[in-house]
Design a protein around this motif. Structure first.
Motif, PDB file in Angstrom:
ATOM      1  N   ARG A   1       0.973   4.837  -2.165  1.00 15.30           N
ATOM      2  CA  ARG A   1       0.406   6.007  -1.490  1.00 15.30           C
ATOM      3  C   ARG A   1       0.661   7.323  -2.234  1.00 15.30           C
ATOM      4  O   ARG A   1      -0.275   8.121  -2.412  1.00 15.30           O
TER       5      ARG A   1
ATOM      6  N   LEU B   1      -6.978  -0.533  -5.622  1.00 13.73           N
ATOM      7  CA  LEU B   1      -6.838   0.671  -4.793  1.00 13.73           C
ATOM      8  C   LEU B   1      -7.342   1.908  -5.534  1.00 13.73           C
ATOM      9  O   LEU B   1      -7.986   2.782  -4.939  1.00 13.73           O
TER      10      LEU B   1
ATOM     11  N   TRP C   1      -8.361  -1.457   2.410  1.00 14.29           N
ATOM     12  CA  TRP C   1      -7.310  -2.432   2.064  1.00 14.29           C
ATOM     13  C   TRP C   1      -7.035  -3.347   3.252  1.00 14.29           C
ATOM     14  O   TRP C   1      -6.890  -4.555   3.099  1.00 14.29           O
TER      15      TRP C   1
ATOM     16  N   GLU D   1      -2.924  -2.214  -7.613  1.00 14.89           N
ATOM     17  CA  GLU D   1      -3.047  -0.822  -8.051  1.00 14.89           C
ATOM     18  C   GLU D   1      -4.449  -0.545  -8.597  1.00 14.89           C
ATOM     19  O   GLU D   1      -5.051   0.494  -8.288  1.00 14.89           O
TER      20      GLU D   1
ATOM     21  N   THR E   1      -8.976   4.614   2.176  1.00 15.02           N
ATOM     22  CA  THR E   1      -8.635   3.541   1.239  1.00 15.02           C
ATOM     23  C   THR E   1      -7.747   2.505   1.916  1.00 15.02           C
ATOM     24  O   THR E   1      -7.912   1.292   1.704  1.00 15.02           O
ATOM     25  N   PHE E   2      -6.826   2.977   2.736  1.00 18.73           N
ATOM     26  CA  PHE E   2      -5.969   2.047   3.487  1.00 18.73           C
ATOM     27  C   PHE E   2      -6.808   1.167   4.415  1.00 18.73           C
ATOM     28  O   PHE E   2      -6.565  -0.050   4.528  1.00 18.73           O
TER      29      PHE E   2
ATOM     30  N   PHE F   1       0.829  -1.200   0.000  1.00 20.39           N
ATOM     31  CA  PHE F   1       0.000   0.000   0.000  1.00 20.39           C
ATOM     32  C   PHE F   1       0.867   1.255   0.000  1.00 20.39           C
ATOM     33  O   PHE F   1       0.606   2.197  -0.757  1.00 20.39           O
TER      34      PHE F   1
ATOM     35  N   THR G   1      -6.555  -9.491   0.777  1.00 21.66           N
ATOM     36  CA  THR G   1      -5.567  -9.008  -0.186  1.00 21.66           C
ATOM     37  C   THR G   1      -4.957 -10.137  -1.017  1.00 21.66           C
ATOM     38  O   THR G   1      -4.486  -9.892  -2.131  1.00 21.66           O
TER      39      THR G   1
ATOM     40  N   LEU H   1      -1.683   7.596  -5.116  1.00 24.74           N
ATOM     41  CA  LEU H   1      -3.060   7.732  -4.655  1.00 24.74           C
ATOM     42  C   LEU H   1      -3.323   9.147  -4.139  1.00 24.74           C
ATOM     43  O   LEU H   1      -4.380   9.729  -4.396  1.00 24.74           O
TER      44      LEU H   1
END
Length: 313
Positions: free
Chosen positions: A15, A58, A43, A55, A39-40, A11, A48, A18
């Motif tokens: 970042r 996310l 996730w 990508e 979003t994290f 992630f 996962t 994003l």
């Protein structure tokens, strides 16, 4: 699900991209940070191991969070005090994202961020994903749950809206600095005519105080009106110093890829004025003075060396 360090690392690798995407979609660094953090959390709660292309997953999650945010933001901005302008970012801020092509630089310019406010959330998302991040329409369609043909149509419509509202001419750093020097010299002269000569006939000046700092609710329009305003704005006075808490130092800088003036009092950025340059002069001054939208700028400014100010008022 239990998140592993590998999941966290994957992630964090995405970042910066994003955050750059969220900033372009929302026009706010603080809201972009919040969207990326949400979003994290999504996730963190996902399986996962079953996500084949992190990508893409996310980007889809973040984009849809931003679309929801844009919808609610429209309602909030109807009650916003005065003009609403985006949060500016100074040169070197990683949230500005990719700047390898003219399209990528253009997509994050302050003037374009203002124009993107006129688009529907879907138009804005398609424009940003295509123009700034070069996603193919097939992938954009998957992200937004639309057809590829719809993505193409929305993009062409959004790009036309942006192009119709633009006056900007891309200039190099030396030319931008020369324009700023000429403008400040004219503003400090106390005379209106030298300023008028630097502006386009339909120049505008607008500011965002958010109800926390005095700012005119409507834009100044026309070269003479803008010149008169600027002449007064850059004239030193005890009343201005009392209002802002001391003498204000004015620096030439770059914000969102555009020439800008950064106004600083005791190390605190109290204003960022972004200039839009057209072929025949300065077309617009857009000033962010809402302190809530200058926190990130102030942090970045405090960490750098800026030399001597060009003017103190």
């Amino acid at each position: 699900m239990v998140m592993t360090m590998d999941d966290v690392d994957r992630f964090e690798a995405f970042r910066p991209r994003l955050e750059a995407l969220a900033y372009r979609l929302l026009g706010s660094a603080s809201e972009a940070e919040d969207a990326v953090q949400e979003t994290f959390l999504r996730w963190q709660g996902a399986d996962t191991g079953r996500i084949e292309v992190p990508e893409a997953w996310l980007t889809k999650v973040l984009t849809n969070l931003c679309l929801n945010q844009l919808t609610s933001a429209r309602a909030r901005r109807e009650t916003y005090v005065g003009q609403w302008l985006p949060e500016p970012l100074l040169a070197g801020d990683p949230m500005l994202g990719p700047a390898d092509t003219a399209e990528q630089r253009e997509s994050v310019s302050y003037a374009v961020l203002v124009l993107l406010e006129r688009l529907s959330p879907n138009e804005r998302a398609v424009y940003v994903l295509r123009e700034a991040f070069d996603y193919p329409h097939r992938e954009i369609a998957e992200i937004l749950d639309i057809t590829e043909a719809s993505s193409q149509q929305i993009f062409h419509r959004a790009k036309k809206h942006v192009a119709d509202g633009r006056a900007r001419t891309e200039i190099d750093e030396a030319a931008a600095r020369r324009i700023i020097d000429e403008f400040l010299a004219a503003a400090a002269s106390g005379r209106t005519e030298p300023l008028v000569q630097l502006l386009t006939g339909d120049a505008i000046a607008v500011g965002d105080g958010g109800g926390k700092v005095p700012a005119r609710a409507r834009a100044f329009e026309g070269a003479r009106a803008v010149a008169t305003f600027m002449r007064g704005l850059f004239k030193p006075s005890a009343a201005k110093r009392a209002l802002v808490g001391g003498s204000a130092d004015v620096y030439a800088w770059t914000a969102n890829g555009d020439p800008a003036l950064v106004v600083v009092v005791d190390g605190r950025v109290i204003g960022v004025m972004c200039l839009e340059i057209a072929a025949d002069g300065i077309a617009a001054f857009r000033s962010q003075v809402n302190p809530d939208k200058l926190e990130r700028v102030t942090r970045l400014w405090a960490a750098g060396d800026h030399g001597e100010p060009l003017l103190t008022v």
